[in-house]
Design an enzyme around this catalytic site. Sequence first.
Site, mmCIF file in Angstrom:
data_model
loop_
_atom_site.group_PDB
_atom_site.id
_atom_site.type_symbol
_atom_site.label_atom_id
_atom_site.label_comp_id
_atom_site.label_asym_id
_atom_site.label_seq_id
_atom_site.Cartn_x
_atom_site.Cartn_y
_atom_site.Cartn_z
ATOM 1 N N HIS A 189 10.321 -7.644 -1.040
ATOM 2 C CA HIS A 189 11.455 -7.212 -0.223
ATOM 3 C C HIS A 189 12.745 -7.872 -0.698
ATOM 4 O O HIS A 189 13.823 -7.293 -0.576
ATOM 5 C CB HIS A 189 11.202 -7.547 1.248
ATOM 6 C CG HIS A 189 10.282 -6.591 1.929
ATOM 7 N ND1 HIS A 189 10.107 -5.307 1.492
ATOM 8 C CD2 HIS A 189 9.484 -6.723 3.018
ATOM 9 C CE1 HIS A 189 9.254 -4.687 2.284
ATOM 10 N NE2 HIS A 189 8.854 -5.529 3.216
ATOM 11 N N ARG A 332 0.066 10.164 3.021
ATOM 12 C CA ARG A 332 -1.167 9.633 2.453
ATOM 13 C C ARG A 332 -2.054 9.121 3.574
ATOM 14 O O ARG A 332 -1.630 8.279 4.366
ATOM 15 C CB ARG A 332 -0.861 8.502 1.457
ATOM 16 C CG ARG A 332 -2.115 7.969 0.757
ATOM 17 C CD ARG A 332 -1.768 6.878 -0.248
ATOM 18 N NE ARG A 332 -1.336 5.640 0.385
ATOM 19 C CZ ARG A 332 -0.867 4.587 -0.275
ATOM 20 N NH1 ARG A 332 -0.758 4.628 -1.596
ATOM 21 N NH2 ARG A 332 -0.499 3.497 0.366
ATOM 22 N N GLU A 430 -5.051 8.154 -9.263
ATOM 23 C CA GLU A 430 -4.865 6.742 -9.565
ATOM 24 C C GLU A 430 -6.074 6.165 -10.282
ATOM 25 O O GLU A 430 -6.067 5.022 -10.714
ATOM 26 C CB GLU A 430 -4.585 5.959 -8.275
ATOM 27 C CG GLU A 430 -5.581 6.256 -7.166
ATOM 28 C CD GLU A 430 -5.081 5.842 -5.797
ATOM 29 O OE1 GLU A 430 -4.341 4.854 -5.694
ATOM 30 O OE2 GLU A 430 -5.440 6.527 -4.807
ATOM 31 N N ASP A 454 -1.602 1.939 -9.826
ATOM 32 C CA ASP A 454 -3.046 1.765 -9.977
ATOM 33 C C ASP A 454 -3.569 2.427 -11.240
ATOM 34 O O ASP A 454 -4.474 1.900 -11.898
ATOM 35 C CB ASP A 454 -3.782 2.322 -8.753
ATOM 36 C CG ASP A 454 -3.850 1.307 -7.618
ATOM 37 O OD1 ASP A 454 -3.637 0.109 -7.888
ATOM 38 O OD2 ASP A 454 -4.108 1.706 -6.473
ATOM 39 N N CYS A 501 4.384 9.156 -7.545
ATOM 40 C CA CYS A 501 4.856 8.339 -6.416
ATOM 41 C C CYS A 501 4.736 6.843 -6.704
ATOM 42 O O CYS A 501 4.991 6.026 -5.826
ATOM 43 C CB CYS A 501 4.106 8.678 -5.139
ATOM 44 S SG CYS A 501 2.322 8.362 -5.210
#
Length: 571
Positions: A189, A332, A430, A454, A501
């Site tokens: 963050h 998702r 992924e 991933d 994504c």
Amino acid sequence: MSQRLSGIPLSPGIAIGPAWWLETPVATTGHSDIPRNPETERARLEAAREQAKRELAAILADQQHALPPESLAILEAQQLMLDDPDLLQHVTAAIHAGQSASDAWRSATDAIAAQLSALPDPYFQARAADVRDIQQRVLRCLGGVAEEAVYPTTPHVLLADDLVPSQTVTLPLDRILGIALVGGGPTSHATILARARGLPAVAGLGRALHMIAPETLVILDGDRGEIIVNPDEATLVEARAQQAAWHAAQKAAAATAAEPGQLADGTRIEIAANIGSAADARAAVQAGAEGVGLLRTEFLYLDRVTPPSTEEQFAIYQEIFTLLEGRPVVVRTFDIGGDKPAPYLSLPPEANPFLGVRAIRLARQQPALLDTQLDALLRTGYPTLRIMFPMVATIAEIHWLRERVDAAIARLTSQGLTPPPGLQIGMMVEIPAAALLAEHFAAVVDFFSIGTNDLAQYTLAADRTNPAVAALADALHPAVLRLIQHVVSAAHPAGRWVGVCGELAGDPVAAPILVGLGIDELSMAPAAIPAVKAVLRQWTRDAAEHLAQEALRQESAEAVRQLVQAMMPHR
């Protein structure tokens, strides 16, 4: 003598100035406390929590008009953590078991931070920093330690071991030119906040950063991920020219962020956002997102003792969808499981939970969890809803998932309700096996969304959460690009669209390659949208396709990045 240190690019731009080392007070209270009366300790904790709330409220009030919504949302999330009922339940139980307030608070927040750090999604790994930030704030309040760090009185490049979000958001922008960190990573963050505040930043510079003495002249390059110590005059002149060009480009990108995503020849590319909350949805719309390419739903399932009900999920989805005003949204389904020890899952420990019973593998063991989520999503009736399943490896899995969706639609219609008219069902790519069998999956799903984070780590056998090997898991590696190309080549003839994504979608260097490979949608953090849109406007479809083919011929991710710089159009 000039010296270069290489790290991880966090936030773009160039900073030039003297170095300043940040020293932050650390709360040492806790294990030295003598346990007292439980009611006394509860009262101490309550007073410290209230003081922490006041401090955060003051920061938010001060920064309300200075930060974009996604940055403010981070601090708002910290406020919510202070009142989290499950956290407080654990702390209260520990206090009644004889622990001091600080010991109980430390152990409970340590457990949550460790749980979040173990998640495979970097978005939720980054939340661990929020927990530690809140932990230290409350411990400081318990111990009476002042929270203020000492900042320079004139503009400097800030050097630190690491930064927590509340430090980044309160940096005096008139005196901080850029940030260089010993540790840190690209998904924290603090990184999001640095980008939002326009501060060039580099992480992962290692202990060598400590060799830089205060007031030493440095050049910090947030694009290349390096810091130059004691630069010579020629290097300084070049850096200042690059700095001026970068500022001009940022200003132009921000001015056109609301325009549609497209190439120089008018070819449309959908630019979407990755979000995980209503605050994120609001930020995405303001940043110019044309949709949501990834709505993470794990936040509904974590840090609680019971799974979320249909009604609870429905209310949250409705709030987010209302903010999106009809824009397409890819949701998702939950990616929880063996690597996230939620009490209600009752799963045995696993030697390698990242490759264990999680996501749809968990759903097949406990289908009621998935059915509840599907019921809540379909009940919204959102016209452009797209449901996406993660961690798909076999055709049998996707057939089973389609059956669960069909059953959920049947339950909905039996209640006299109508399913979303534009409903699409898709899957994340992924796992390399899913990419290699994309032509078979294309007969069963409506779209693919490639999770490059991933896909890269599984393809290159490099844990992206391990600093020692994380650099190997670069999704611009030609092996990963070839898998992406294979998915597109299988999807388009079947009439299926393909999005990305993962973090790669928000990388301005990678975006033209992905478009050249045939990607239809790029979904990224809201803060990355203006820069990616601006970069794509420099490329034609033909130029991007040529770039992509050349990238596939390279032997390393580094060579691919150099190729993009060499082939960048001059407009």
